[in-house]
Design a protein around this motif. Structure first.
Motif, short mmCIF file in Angstrom:
data_model
loop_
_atom_site.label_atom_id
_atom_site.label_comp_id
_atom_site.label_asym_id
_atom_site.label_seq_id
_atom_site.Cartn_x
_atom_site.Cartn_y
_atom_site.Cartn_z
N ALA A 1 44.20 43.17 44.08
CA ALA A 1 45.29 44.03 44.56
C ALA A 1 45.96 43.43 45.78
CB ALA A 1 44.75 45.42 44.87
N VAL A 2 45.16 42.91 46.71
CA VAL A 2 45.74 42.29 47.91
C VAL A 2 46.54 41.05 47.53
CG1 VAL A 2 45.19 41.09 50.06
CG2 VAL A 2 43.97 43.18 49.47
N ALA A 3 45.99 40.22 46.65
CA ALA A 3 46.70 39.02 46.21
C ALA A 3 48.02 39.38 45.52
CB ALA A 3 45.82 38.20 45.28
N HIS A 4 47.99 40.46 44.74
CA HIS A 4 49.20 40.91 44.05
C HIS A 4 50.24 41.42 45.04
CE1 HIS A 4 51.76 42.74 41.02
NE2 HIS A 4 51.69 43.90 41.65
N ARG A 5 49.81 42.21 46.03
CA ARG A 5 50.76 42.78 46.99
C ARG A 5 51.42 41.67 47.81
NH1 ARG A 5 51.54 46.99 44.56
NH2 ARG A 5 52.88 47.63 46.27
N LEU A 6 50.63 40.63 48.14
CA LEU A 6 51.16 39.56 48.99
C LEU A 6 51.71 38.39 48.20
CD1 LEU A 6 48.42 39.53 51.78
CD2 LEU A 6 50.64 40.67 51.78
N ARG A 7 51.62 38.50 46.86
CA ARG A 7 52.09 37.43 45.97
C ARG A 7 51.46 36.08 46.36
NH1 ARG A 7 56.29 41.02 46.15
NH2 ARG A 7 57.30 41.50 44.15
N GLY A 8 50.17 36.14 46.65
CA GLY A 8 49.45 34.93 47.05
C GLY A 8 48.49 34.48 45.97
N SER A 9 47.85 33.36 46.21
CA SER A 9 46.87 32.82 45.27
C SER A 9 45.59 33.64 45.31
CB SER A 9 46.55 31.36 45.62
OG SER A 9 45.43 30.91 44.90
N VAL A 10 45.04 33.92 44.14
CA VAL A 10 43.79 34.67 44.09
C VAL A 10 42.67 33.89 44.76
CG1 VAL A 10 43.08 33.75 41.84
CG2 VAL A 10 42.26 35.98 42.56
N ILE A 11 42.77 32.57 44.79
CA ILE A 11 41.74 31.74 45.43
C ILE A 11 41.72 31.99 46.93
CG2 ILE A 11 41.08 29.36 45.96
CD1 ILE A 11 42.04 28.56 43.21
N ALA A 12 42.90 32.14 47.53
CA ALA A 12 42.97 32.35 48.98
C ALA A 12 42.26 33.61 49.41
CB ALA A 12 44.44 32.40 49.41
N TYR A 13 42.22 34.61 48.54
CA TYR A 13 41.59 35.89 48.88
C TYR A 13 40.22 36.04 48.21
CZ TYR A 13 46.39 36.65 50.25
OH TYR A 13 47.62 36.52 50.84
N GLY A 14 40.02 35.37 47.07
CA GLY A 14 38.76 35.50 46.35
C GLY A 14 37.65 34.64 46.91
N ILE A 15 37.96 33.42 47.35
CA ILE A 15 36.93 32.53 47.87
C ILE A 15 36.29 33.08 49.15
CG2 ILE A 15 36.55 30.26 48.92
CD1 ILE A 15 36.51 30.32 45.87
N PRO A 16 37.04 33.64 50.10
CA PRO A 16 36.37 34.24 51.26
C PRO A 16 35.37 35.33 50.87
CG PRO A 16 38.69 33.94 51.74
CD PRO A 16 38.51 33.63 50.29
N ALA A 17 35.74 36.17 49.89
CA ALA A 17 34.83 37.22 49.45
C ALA A 17 33.60 36.63 48.76
CB ALA A 17 35.55 38.18 48.50
N ALA A 18 33.82 35.67 47.86
CA ALA A 18 32.71 35.05 47.15
C ALA A 18 31.78 34.31 48.11
CB ALA A 18 33.23 34.09 46.08
N ALA A 19 32.36 33.60 49.08
CA ALA A 19 31.55 32.88 50.06
C ALA A 19 30.72 33.84 50.90
CB ALA A 19 32.45 32.03 50.96
N ALA A 20 31.31 34.98 51.24
CA ALA A 20 30.57 35.97 52.03
C ALA A 20 29.36 36.50 51.26
CB ALA A 20 31.51 37.12 52.40
N PHE A 21 29.56 36.86 50.00
CA PHE A 21 28.43 37.34 49.20
C PHE A 21 27.39 36.24 49.01
CE2 PHE A 21 31.57 40.54 47.62
CZ PHE A 21 30.86 41.67 48.02
N SER A 22 27.85 35.00 48.90
CA SER A 22 26.92 33.89 48.69
C SER A 22 26.02 33.67 49.90
CB SER A 22 27.72 32.61 48.39
OG SER A 22 26.86 31.50 48.25
N VAL A 23 26.61 33.60 51.10
CA VAL A 23 25.77 33.32 52.28
C VAL A 23 24.80 34.46 52.55
CG1 VAL A 23 27.48 31.80 53.35
CG2 VAL A 23 27.51 34.24 53.91
N MET A 24 25.22 35.69 52.29
CA MET A 24 24.32 36.82 52.50
C MET A 24 23.18 36.79 51.49
SD MET A 24 25.53 38.28 55.13
CE MET A 24 24.81 39.92 55.26
N HIS A 25 23.49 36.43 50.24
CA HIS A 25 22.47 36.40 49.20
C HIS A 25 21.47 35.28 49.44
CE1 HIS A 25 21.03 37.40 45.15
NE2 HIS A 25 20.81 36.11 45.00
N VAL A 26 21.92 34.16 49.97
CA VAL A 26 21.07 32.98 50.12
C VAL A 26 20.23 33.02 51.40
CG1 VAL A 26 21.11 30.48 50.48
CG2 VAL A 26 22.55 31.50 48.73
N PHE A 27 20.80 33.52 52.49
CA PHE A 27 20.14 33.36 53.79
C PHE A 27 19.53 34.64 54.38
CE2 PHE A 27 23.43 29.98 53.70
CZ PHE A 27 22.57 28.90 53.71
#
Length: 475
Positions: A150-176
């Motif tokens: 929804a944020v990527a759609h509203r800002l007409r930005g790349s899904v990677i720009a908004y999806g990778i920060p979220a995925a990275a956050a879940f990854s570091v929490m899950h691993v460490f």
């Protein structure tokens, strides 16, 4: 402190024993990964067919008996599918309800107004960090993606720009971070202080997230173009509910599964500490409610009650809306299951034992040994949990001896746990079911997923280890 390692045997099928040596097994594994990449990228063969075919060929090449071959394949497929299908299916339904009711648009607009366009990726990442404390990587990502889209759609930005920060956050929490199973299991094997592991985990996870999530996401999104996925439907703004839910309602629905899962974690830890009676049926019932699939099911039911009338006028239309969420994610579920099949075949073939054998008698510092073993096993067989726990088991005798002689402090032991954790996340690729989940959910093909996600996971691993090693030097 230096270490001479004793290989730890990975679990494989009880019906047969691997017969090939380390060299042939590792050669077969490398050839299998190369074949997958050539088939999918070069010949455009569908990933689902490719993974099944290469799993079959790998099983035959490694000597898995014909009478158990199919069982080994379906075991890996079923084990992955059993969890992923429930999480992705229920998460997609929840996302569809939030999106169709106008809730995703409401929350996206609120985030943009509050944090601004430039800080939207950071806001999504921080929200994911908080959600990621109790919730597993895959479940958290599925729940968060409707807001990311929804944020990527509203800002007409790349899904990677908004999806990778979220995925990275879940990854570091899950691993460490405890209470996730990897660091908890490794801490138990090495006798680490759980409080120290959690404290150091936060110190390592936050800067690692920022660099490999925010900075990397911004950089790579400018280099790679990905079309917006259509998993929750592309509903024009004019067709959204005229009376959308409030921001507080949407946040409550998103946080509900997190609260239930966190409650499960707290009760489980209290039982282990002896504060609660593990035989109590009521306590077990409460713990059951916080299991991830049950928590998501409850959240979907609550969303149906709260958002149902906003989504559709009658029950038939509501049922069709929910059903429409499942079609687009079927391919994701099946491909992810097939990725689990391939990883399962590699584990059953004895690749873990082969890699452990090659890593024996290294004569290197404990903290580096833990990282390198986990890294090698991660690359070889895909499972981060197997890599982490195997690495912890291998270095456990050396850690115990060093603690007994006073050469290793409690802080040092916690660093070794996190070093193995860092190694276990290195360079997720085609033998990891998470690779397929992230790539397909974000609409990336295999080549793009390798550029974006595999590289991110490699950076995450290296940066986290460097931070851990600096702390270890002062332990």
């Amino acid at each position: 402190m230096l270490l001479s390692l004793k290989p730890l045997t990975l679990a494989s099928s009880p019906e047969w024993e691997p017969t090939l040596g380390a060299g042939p097994l590792l050669g077969i594994a490398v050839a299998a990964v190369a074949l997958i990449l050539i088939a999918i990228i070069g010949f455009r063969l569908h990933a689902f067919i490719t993974l099944i075919l290469v799993s079959l060929l790998t099983a035959i090449a490694t000597g898995i008996p014909f009478d158990t071959l199919v069982k080994e394949m379906t075991t890996g497929f079923g084990a992955t599918l059993g969890s992923v299908a429930l999480l992705v299916g229920l998460g997609a339904m929840l996302g569809k309800l939030v999106e169709a009711s106008g809730g995703a648009k409401v929350l996206a607009d609120a985030m943009i107004n509050r944090f601004g366009e430039n800080r939207a990726p950071l806001a999504l990442g921080v929200a994911s960090l908080i959600m990621g404390f109790p919730i597993f990587f895959d479940a958290g990502l599925v729940v968060m993606l409707p807001i990311v889209f929804a944020v990527a759609h509203r800002l007409r930005g790349s899904v990677i720009a908004y999806g990778i920060p979220a995925a990275a956050a879940f990854s570091v929490m899950h691993v460490f971070l405890p209470p996730h199973p990897g660091p908890v299991g490794a801490s138990a094997l090495l006798g680490a202080n759980m409080g120290l592991v959690m404290l150091l985990g936060i110190i390592v996870a936050v800067p690692t997230f920022y660099v490999t999530g925010i900075i990397w996401g911004k950089y790579i999104s400018a280099k790679v173009a990905v079309e917006m996925p259509n998993f929750f439907g592309s509903i024009p703004d004019e067709k959204l509910a005229k009376n959308p839910p409030s921001v507080g309602t949407v946040i409550g629905l998103m946080v509900l599964p997190v609260i239930l899962i966190f409650f499960n974690t707290g009760l489980t830890m209290a039982i282990k500490a002896g504060s609660l009676d593990s035989e109590s049926a009521f306590i077990q019932f409460l713990i059951m409610l916080g299991n991830t699939p049950i928590a998501l099911l409850i959240s979907v039911l609550v969303a149906l009650i709260v958002l149902g009338k906003k989504v559709a006028e009658d029950k038939v239309a509501l049922e069709k809306t929910i059903d429409s969420a499942l079609g687009p994610i079927c391919s994701i579920v099946l491909i992810t299951g097939a990725g689990g099949m391939f990883g399962g075949i590699l584990r059953a073939s004895g690749i873990g034992d082969a890699m452990s054998g090659l890593m024996s008698d290294l004569g290197i510092p404990l903290v580096i040994a833990a990282y390198l073993i986990a890294l090698a096993l991660r690359l070889a067989q895909g499972s981060a949990t197997v890599a982490l726990l195997t690495a912890a088991g291998l270095v456990a005798p050396g850690v115990e001896a060093a603690v007994a002689t006073g050469d290793l402090s409690a802080l040092g032991v916690a660093c070794i746990v996190l070093a193995a954790s860092a190694g276990s996340v290195f360079a997720s690729h085609v033998n990891d079911s998470g690779f397929w989940l992230v790539g397909r959910l974000m609409g990336m093909d295999v080549k793009t997923t390798l550029k974006v996600w595999t590289t991110q996971q490699a950076f995450e691993s290296i940066l986290a280890f460097l931070l851990v090693y600096v702390i270890y030097l002062f332990a």
